[in-house]
Enzyme design. Sequence first.
Site, PDB file in Angstrom:
ATOM      1  N   PHE A  46     -11.822  18.810  -8.288  1.00  0.00           N
ATOM      2  CA  PHE A  46     -10.839  17.959  -8.943  1.00  0.00           C
ATOM      3  C   PHE A  46     -11.454  16.592  -9.235  1.00  0.00           C
ATOM      4  O   PHE A  46     -12.230  16.060  -8.449  1.00  0.00           O
ATOM      5  CB  PHE A  46      -9.614  17.781  -8.056  1.00  0.00           C
ATOM      6  N   ASP A 106      -1.489  -0.944   5.986  1.00  0.00           N
ATOM      7  CA  ASP A 106      -1.743  -0.459   7.343  1.00  0.00           C
ATOM      8  C   ASP A 106      -3.193  -0.093   7.592  1.00  0.00           C
ATOM      9  O   ASP A 106      -3.546   0.283   8.701  1.00  0.00           O
ATOM     10  CB  ASP A 106      -0.880   0.773   7.629  1.00  0.00           C
ATOM     11  N   THR A 138       3.707  18.255  -8.153  1.00  0.00           N
ATOM     12  CA  THR A 138       3.633  19.591  -8.747  1.00  0.00           C
ATOM     13  C   THR A 138       2.208  19.951  -9.137  1.00  0.00           C
ATOM     14  O   THR A 138       1.431  19.103  -9.580  1.00  0.00           O
ATOM     15  CB  THR A 138       4.533  19.675  -9.992  1.00  0.00           C
ATOM     16  N   THR A 177      -2.558   1.254  -4.652  1.00  0.00           N
ATOM     17  CA  THR A 177      -3.073   2.345  -3.835  1.00  0.00           C
ATOM     18  C   THR A 177      -4.414   2.813  -4.366  1.00  0.00           C
ATOM     19  O   THR A 177      -4.723   2.654  -5.556  1.00  0.00           O
ATOM     20  CB  THR A 177      -2.082   3.531  -3.813  1.00  0.00           C
ATOM     21  N   LYS A 230      -7.115  -5.132  -5.041  1.00  0.00           N
ATOM     22  CA  LYS A 230      -5.818  -5.450  -4.439  1.00  0.00           C
ATOM     23  C   LYS A 230      -5.721  -6.939  -4.143  1.00  0.00           C
ATOM     24  O   LYS A 230      -4.697  -7.583  -4.409  1.00  0.00           O
ATOM     25  CB  LYS A 230      -5.620  -4.649  -3.149  1.00  0.00           C
ATOM     26  N   ASP A 256       0.860  -1.177   0.000  1.00  0.00           N
ATOM     27  CA  ASP A 256       0.000   0.000   0.000  1.00  0.00           C
ATOM     28  C   ASP A 256       0.906   1.240   0.000  1.00  0.00           C
ATOM     29  O   ASP A 256       2.111   1.138   0.243  1.00  0.00           O
ATOM     30  CB  ASP A 256      -0.882  -0.030   1.246  1.00  0.00           C
ATOM     31  N   LYS A 257       0.335   2.406  -0.284  1.00  0.00           N
ATOM     32  CA  LYS A 257       1.140   3.632  -0.295  1.00  0.00           C
ATOM     33  C   LYS A 257       0.937   4.446   0.977  1.00  0.00           C
ATOM     34  O   LYS A 257       1.848   4.608   1.781  1.00  0.00           O
ATOM     35  CB  LYS A 257       0.782   4.499  -1.514  1.00  0.00           C
ATOM     36  N   THR A 258      -0.281   4.926   1.165  1.00  0.00           N
ATOM     37  CA  THR A 258      -0.557   5.853   2.249  1.00  0.00           C
ATOM     38  C   THR A 258      -0.422   5.171   3.603  1.00  0.00           C
ATOM     39  O   THR A 258      -1.090   4.194   3.892  1.00  0.00           O
ATOM     40  CB  THR A 258      -1.974   6.427   2.104  1.00  0.00           C
TER      41      THR A 258
END
Length: 1173
Positions: free
Chosen positions: A665, A907, A719, A799, A887, A528-530
Amino acid sequence: MSRRFSDASFEDLESSLDKALNQASNNLFSSYPNSVNGGNGFNYNDSRHNSQGSAGAIPLTTMQSFPDNGSGLAAEEHDDSSPLIANGNSNYSNHSRSFSSTSSLNVTARSISMSSRRFLRKSINFFRSAKRELNQDRLRLSSSDTRGNSIDGGNTERYISPRPGRTTTTYPSNAISNAKYNPITFIPIILYEQFKFFFNLYFLVVALSQIIPQLRIGYLSSYIVPLGFVLTVTMMKEAGDDIARRRRDREQNNELYEVLNRSSGNSLTNELKLVSSKNLKVGDLVRLHKDTRIPADMILLQSSDKDGSGEAFIKTDQLDGETDWKLRIANNASQSMTDVSQIINTISLIVGNPTKSIHHFNGKLIYHPQSSAGSASPSTNNETFALTVDQTLWANTVLASGTAIGIVIYTGIETRQSMNTTKTGVKTGLLELEINSLSKILCFTVFLLSIFLVLAHGFPLKSGWYIDIMRFLILFSSIIPVSLRVNLDLAKSVYASQIQKDNEIPQTIVRTSTIPEDLGRIEYLLSDKTGTLTQNDMELKKLHLGAVSYAGDTMDIVSDYINNLTAFSDSKSPGLKKRDLSSRVCELVTTLALCHNVTPTYEDEDDEIAGLVTYQAASPDEIAIVKFTELVGLKLFKRDRHSISLLHAATNQTFNYEILYNFPFSSETKRMGIIVKDIQKDELWFMQKGADTVMATIVNSNDWLDEETGNMAREGLRTLVIGRKRLSANLYKDFVDSYQKASLAMHDREAQMQKVVSQYLEQDLELLGLTGVEDKLQKDVKTSIELLRNAGIKIWMLTGDKVETAKCVSISARLISRGQYVHQVTKVSHPEFAMNQLEYLKTNSNACLLIDGESLGTYMKYFKKEFFEIVIKLPAVVACRCSPQQKADVALMIREITGKRVCCIGDGGNDVSMIQCADVGVGIVGKEGKQASLAADFSIDQFCYLSKLLLWHGRNSYKRSAKLGQFIIHRGLLLSVAQAVYSVSSQFEPLALYQGWLMVGYSTFYTMAPVFSLTLDCDIDEHLTRLYPELYKELTLGKSLSFKTFFMWVAISLFQGSIIQLLSQKFQTLAQDKFTTMVALSFSCLIYNELIMVAMSINRWNKVMMSTIIVTFLIYIGSIPFLEEYFDLAYITSVSYFWQVAVILSISLFPVWLSQYINRKLRPPSYAKVQTD
């Protein structure tokens, strides 16, 4: 379409048991009218009050006969026995003074009746619990076929009303269960999982054969006890783990919630009741408070937002892994209602069948005017409002602000959380599967040897030839020793203890102790990323205006410019084209402070006065930017859906703006914009920020944007390009007319609205600058990933975050190497040209794939096998916008296609399915809670601990178990070879060479401790595993326990066993009077040979290893005087015994040592090479 969750036979049985219990209790209580009616001073209401706290009691009479006690909270459980039974005993006690014998019989009868009732009551509880769990499991399996992954929920709809009794369809219970077993399936599943292994089944057959007198050899307990010990330990361990899971489930199921539309049995009105989470039903109106877990899938009807806008924020970190807050908005029709009864009588819902998608929802809210209130279906006077994902409160999310009222629409296994959670199973290590295969070869060899020995006896065969074959099979059963499984299971416990006591990876917990060897065989790591790779702590690091950039200490210059913002605003001429640097910086910071979807909140009025603000937003990037503007002196002070206010810190002046339009967004547009009106200057501004890939064509021409965005990306910064445009009154009016017209379109509404925005607004924006935001990585993530990649592990990042975010993090974490090409595949929704997108990867296997969830879903549906055959060869894959189920599906497909070991680490609650589907699941205890940690096989505190867990502990666990298994097989083969040589020499008769205690002692007291001490051995120093991570690649090849090493050990065993037995027979002959002398020599040589072989194989000596060999040797020597039944003790004390033992051991050991020494010199293993460096 409604689904019934009951079974006729089950219901009949329950009904009959209930009737029997009620009749028995009523008959019993009818004998004591005084006690029930208040005799002896007993007050019924007091009894009801006093028994209310009895947890777990089951009422034996109907609930209607027990009126509410007036507290306003329904007590769903009461103790029907204790007070009444106690009073009854006193009556009988008084009565017994004159009728002692009758009283004694009655008391005995009553005691038996009470015991029977308690037993039946527990049986019903057990039965109902097991039945409910079986139904839940059955429905979970069937629902996956009928519902699938559809977003529209199919053609069927559900009508849901908050009015009690109006929702007639029966829906699943809201009780959650993460247990692996239920009371009925526990023993069958455990036995299946154990006896699906060949060597366990082999042990069982051998043990059962000893019941037959003709086949019995030695003690029956020597075969039954070890197998029973293994099964008992395994069942106790699994039961303990499952009980712990059930305790955690019980805590969550018993959480109390305020339900507003439950009517009591004796009341026609609805009143607030506290209902446990497991008893919530579809249609319940639930009041939720701040920081409360949402217990079921709901639709938001009202919120306590001060402005009455119906806004509420929820935390979805346990669902999608994103820790940023999500905005939810109640429908205006329900938000405007002031009375709960009005909601109950005038609101109903139509929703589709439950699906797995957490990002989509379609439904309808129907408002029934009072004249038609209570109608069961929509009428012509009703008003219908659309419901989307913006009104949903998914289960296991947390209400982050205020108070809210929601209506339950899905419960239990139909919630999004449950449908995206995979049922956990029993995990089996790769080493056990390999040993299982070797055991089959050994068994087949034993079977052939047994047949050969019977046939070698000559023809015609004896009448009991088949019994001889069975006896030979039992005689040679030590080839697959029952102690193999015992030793391996104990070794796993040793490895688990070593991992948990490692001070360099504190707080590490081993929750599944059956697979530590797999830590040394991992080839794919899915992360996972976060919260796993990153801390989810954003900070704006850089501002770039083309000619100048600001970062670090130079940010003080930006603060100085903002302090003079009011002077700049007063002197600024709108027609001035040339502006100085301070003006450009002020314009950029002002735009950053306005162009976002951040809402400032205050805990209470005191915090608002003190200025203690908390920012809420759907993106941590935006919060980081707003915090930056506050840091430099321009604070977001107040915001609602129609206005925004900024506070200038230097002058304490407030700037007010009216929000006219907001364009949030999205992953499609990759940008967000806002139209605001500057009230002070009466100016209209369109401000926009977005990814450089889309903003490059929107802003005016420049020669620096591409170069600087590339430089920031290489620094690992996220960015955003910032631009703005002043709107004239005529342009704004034309835009409003066209936009409103497009918003009414029935087809391609969003596309037409976006087209109007592009036509009128997104043209020639003034480029103000660039922002660079850093997502802080976890400690030592870069070095850990680099180590794991050098170890040959392919790393995938899965993710739920956006594509741009995932790409930036993967670059900064070095998941994507510098200069490595990133092949991006997004928005692939049709299968026609899907495979064309992967053509590049077929010829460039060193590239990295970046794919979004939509495209991944298309490949998984149409080209599953072809897709994975291409991407599994890539060094890194980044998948974005993944659902929890996606996942898990990726983990399962990698396992299926490659057959390699897969490790998953995460997590959050959204990672649980992936973790449970992996061969090795690792959970991190972090900001998102402990749900992943509790569901994982291994729990760690930081990602960097994973490198030591795999490279060091994984290496040791695998190599030690491999050596342990080989030695145990070698030990058994020695015994069997000696037995075979003796049987051949004894004219092929199935006679036992070693009997009774010798067989038991050989594999326990005489050899077990030294062989088991190999679990403390290691072949290299710990620091070398980090210095040379490439050593890990050899482990994944499985060379430590392969067919090559297996047959090498078989050859050693054949040589040594033959030498020991042949020379023993040579020295002592096979004469009957020499049998105990020959057995003493042969058996002693087997023991000494095994001890010396263990000593020869140890790489690093320690006190434990040394002491086990010495103590075991002394135990054997000390036990010889007690073995006079088997040994000739006079011979053992003679000189002949010593020189004959020395000769036999020299011949059996020296060739083995010499061959190993020469092989090590000529072809040293890699770990031996680095040891000498």
